[in-house]
Design a protein around this motif. Structure first.
Motif, PDB file in Angstrom:
ATOM      1  N   GLU A  65       0.828  -1.208   0.000  1.00 22.18           N
ATOM      2  CA  GLU A  65       0.000   0.000   0.000  1.00 22.18           C
ATOM      3  C   GLU A  65       0.865   1.262   0.000  1.00 22.18           C
ATOM      4  O   GLU A  65       0.577   2.214  -0.738  1.00 22.18           O
ATOM      5  CB  GLU A  65      -0.924   0.001   1.224  1.00 22.18           C
ATOM      6  N   VAL A  66       1.922   1.270   0.808  1.00 22.44           N
ATOM      7  CA  VAL A  66       2.796   2.440   0.864  1.00 22.44           C
ATOM      8  C   VAL A  66       3.434   2.692  -0.498  1.00 22.44           C
ATOM      9  O   VAL A  66       3.451   3.822  -0.992  1.00 22.44           O
ATOM     10  CB  VAL A  66       3.869   2.280   1.962  1.00 22.44           C
ATOM     11  N   LEU A  67       3.954   1.646  -1.141  1.00 22.70           N
ATOM     12  CA  LEU A  67       4.589   1.831  -2.453  1.00 22.70           C
ATOM     13  C   LEU A  67       3.595   2.299  -3.510  1.00 22.70           C
ATOM     14  O   LEU A  67       3.898   3.185  -4.312  1.00 22.70           O
ATOM     15  CB  LEU A  67       5.256   0.538  -2.918  1.00 22.70           C
ATOM     16  N   ILE A  68       2.416   1.725  -3.509  1.00 20.69           N
ATOM     17  CA  ILE A  68       1.414   2.112  -4.505  1.00 20.69           C
ATOM     18  C   ILE A  68       1.003   3.565  -4.302  1.00 20.69           C
ATOM     19  O   ILE A  68       0.919   4.341  -5.257  1.00 20.69           O
ATOM     20  CB  ILE A  68       0.199   1.164  -4.461  1.00 20.69           C
ATOM     21  N   LEU A  69       0.763   3.946  -3.059  1.00 18.27           N
ATOM     22  CA  LEU A  69       0.360   5.329  -2.797  1.00 18.27           C
ATOM     23  C   LEU A  69       1.491   6.305  -3.110  1.00 18.27           C
ATOM     24  O   LEU A  69       1.244   7.415  -3.585  1.00 18.27           O
ATOM     25  CB  LEU A  69      -0.098   5.485  -1.344  1.00 18.27           C
ATOM     26  N   ARG A  70       2.726   5.908  -2.856  1.00 12.79           N
ATOM     27  CA  ARG A  70       3.852   6.809  -3.102  1.00 12.79           C
ATOM     28  C   ARG A  70       4.174   6.921  -4.588  1.00 12.79           C
ATOM     29  O   ARG A  70       4.266   8.012  -5.130  1.00 12.79           O
ATOM     30  CB  ARG A  70       5.089   6.347  -2.352  1.00 12.79           C
ATOM     31  N   TYR A  71       4.381   5.791  -5.246  1.00 14.88           N
ATOM     32  CA  TYR A  71       4.891   5.831  -6.611  1.00 14.88           C
ATOM     33  C   TYR A  71       3.810   5.837  -7.683  1.00 14.88           C
ATOM     34  O   TYR A  71       4.024   6.368  -8.761  1.00 14.88           O
ATOM     35  CB  TYR A  71       5.863   4.666  -6.842  1.00 14.88           C
TER      36      TYR A  71
ATOM     37  N   GLY B   4       1.516   9.120  -6.322  1.00 19.36           N
ATOM     38  CA  GLY B   4       2.335  10.312  -6.156  1.00 19.36           C
ATOM     39  C   GLY B   4       2.059  11.074  -4.871  1.00 19.36           C
ATOM     40  O   GLY B   4       2.237  12.287  -4.821  1.00 19.36           O
ATOM     41  N   LEU B   5       1.647  10.379  -3.811  1.00 23.73           N
ATOM     42  CA  LEU B   5       1.340  11.054  -2.554  1.00 23.73           C
ATOM     43  C   LEU B   5       2.612  11.313  -1.756  1.00 23.73           C
ATOM     44  O   LEU B   5       3.593  10.581  -1.872  1.00 23.73           O
ATOM     45  CB  LEU B   5       0.391  10.206  -1.711  1.00 23.73           C
ATOM     46  N   THR B   6       2.576  12.342  -0.934  1.00 22.57           N
ATOM     47  CA  THR B   6       3.682  12.639  -0.035  1.00 22.57           C
ATOM     48  C   THR B   6       3.618  11.686   1.150  1.00 22.57           C
ATOM     49  O   THR B   6       2.596  11.030   1.390  1.00 22.57           O
ATOM     50  CB  THR B   6       3.607  14.084   0.481  1.00 22.57           C
ATOM     51  N   GLU B   7       4.701  11.658   1.929  1.00 19.71           N
ATOM     52  CA  GLU B   7       4.712  10.802   3.117  1.00 19.71           C
ATOM     53  C   GLU B   7       3.590  11.181   4.078  1.00 19.71           C
ATOM     54  O   GLU B   7       2.946  10.317   4.661  1.00 19.71           O
ATOM     55  CB  GLU B   7       6.065  10.896   3.818  1.00 19.71           C
ATOM     56  N   ALA B   8       3.370  12.481   4.230  1.00 18.45           N
ATOM     57  CA  ALA B   8       2.313  12.932   5.138  1.00 18.45           C
ATOM     58  C   ALA B   8       0.940  12.483   4.653  1.00 18.45           C
ATOM     59  O   ALA B   8       0.099  12.044   5.454  1.00 18.45           O
ATOM     60  CB  ALA B   8       2.352  14.453   5.272  1.00 18.45           C
TER      61      ALA B   8
ATOM     62  N   ILE C 241      -1.222   5.832   9.787  1.00 18.34           N
ATOM     63  CA  ILE C 241       0.047   5.469  10.416  1.00 18.34           C
ATOM     64  C   ILE C 241       0.930   6.706  10.498  1.00 18.34           C
ATOM     65  O   ILE C 241       0.612   7.743   9.921  1.00 18.34           O
ATOM     66  CB  ILE C 241       0.769   4.342   9.634  1.00 18.34           C
ATOM     67  N   SER C 242       2.056   6.604  11.191  1.00 15.71           N
ATOM     68  CA  SER C 242       2.955   7.747  11.324  1.00 15.71           C
ATOM     69  C   SER C 242       3.829   7.885  10.078  1.00 15.71           C
ATOM     70  O   SER C 242       3.985   6.935   9.304  1.00 15.71           O
ATOM     71  CB  SER C 242       3.851   7.580  12.554  1.00 15.71           C
ATOM     72  N   ARG C 243       4.415   9.072   9.906  1.00 17.80           N
ATOM     73  CA  ARG C 243       5.320   9.307   8.765  1.00 17.80           C
ATOM     74  C   ARG C 243       6.540   8.400   8.866  1.00 17.80           C
ATOM     75  O   ARG C 243       7.060   7.928   7.859  1.00 17.80           O
ATOM     76  CB  ARG C 243       5.734  10.764   8.713  1.00 17.80           C
ATOM     77  N   GLY C 244       7.008   8.155  10.084  1.00 15.95           N
ATOM     78  CA  GLY C 244       8.147   7.259  10.279  1.00 15.95           C
ATOM     79  C   GLY C 244       7.844   5.849   9.813  1.00 15.95           C
ATOM     80  O   GLY C 244       8.693   5.177   9.215  1.00 15.95           O
TER      81      GLY C 244
END
Length: 166
Positions: free
Chosen positions: A122-128, A131-135, A143-146
């Motif tokens: 989920e993190v990879l799909i949302l990021r790449y 194109g979402l930011t960590e926040a 979840i937290s940014r960390g």
């Protein structure tokens, strides 16, 4: 998108965000029809709950979060149905139109991404893909940014190792 009086312009949101949300859901559930159902449910939920939004600008985040959560639910339902399936499954080969969605050269990488643990995927799909930011990812997944950073790092390390084995 906002209408006069602070109401959410759902039709405008639908026109501008539906395709990207369907793509996101498709990557999460690996089925176009289910992805479209997930997005429709998210928009219905927005329509039903629009008065409880903190602001009309929060609507896109609400939709994205709803798509992720409903994709998780769809996968749980699918897993449960497969566990209780008593007869032999018919040939579930990929429909012809799905092969148009994914180019051949991306198939192996997508298979590796699909094999990642749910949170990392989920993190990879949302990021790449989205194109979402960590926040934004942190807010969407609750979840937290960390945690976003560590999950992305672990996922990329896993993918690099698996690609090296190919």
């Amino acid at each position: 998108m906002e209408r006069p009086g602070g109401a959410v312009a759902i039709d405008g949101l639908y026109a501008s965000h539906r395709l990207s949300l369907v793509r996101l859901a498709h990557l999460l559930v690996d089925d176009v029809a289910t992805a479209e159902d997930v997005v429709q449910s998210a928009f219905f939920g927005l329509w039903r709950n629009q008065v409880s939004l903190r602001s009309p600008e929060a609507a896109v985040g609400y939709l994205r979060k709803a798509v992720v959560n409903q994709s998780r639910s769809a996968l749980r339902r699918r897993r449960t149905a497969r566990l209780h399936l008593t007869s032999a499954e018919p040939d579930m080969s990929e429909p012809a139109e799905a092969s148009l969605v994914r180019a051949e050269e991306h198939r192996e990488v997508l298979a590796l991404v699909d094999a990642l643990p749910r949170r990392q995927r989920e993190v990879l799909i949302l990021r790449y893909w989205s194109g979402l930011t960590e926040a934004m990812i942190a807010e969407t997944l609750g979840i937290s940014r960390g945690t976003v950073k560590s999950q992305a790092s672990r996922a990329l390390a896993r993918l690099h190792a698996k690609i090296g084995e190919l």
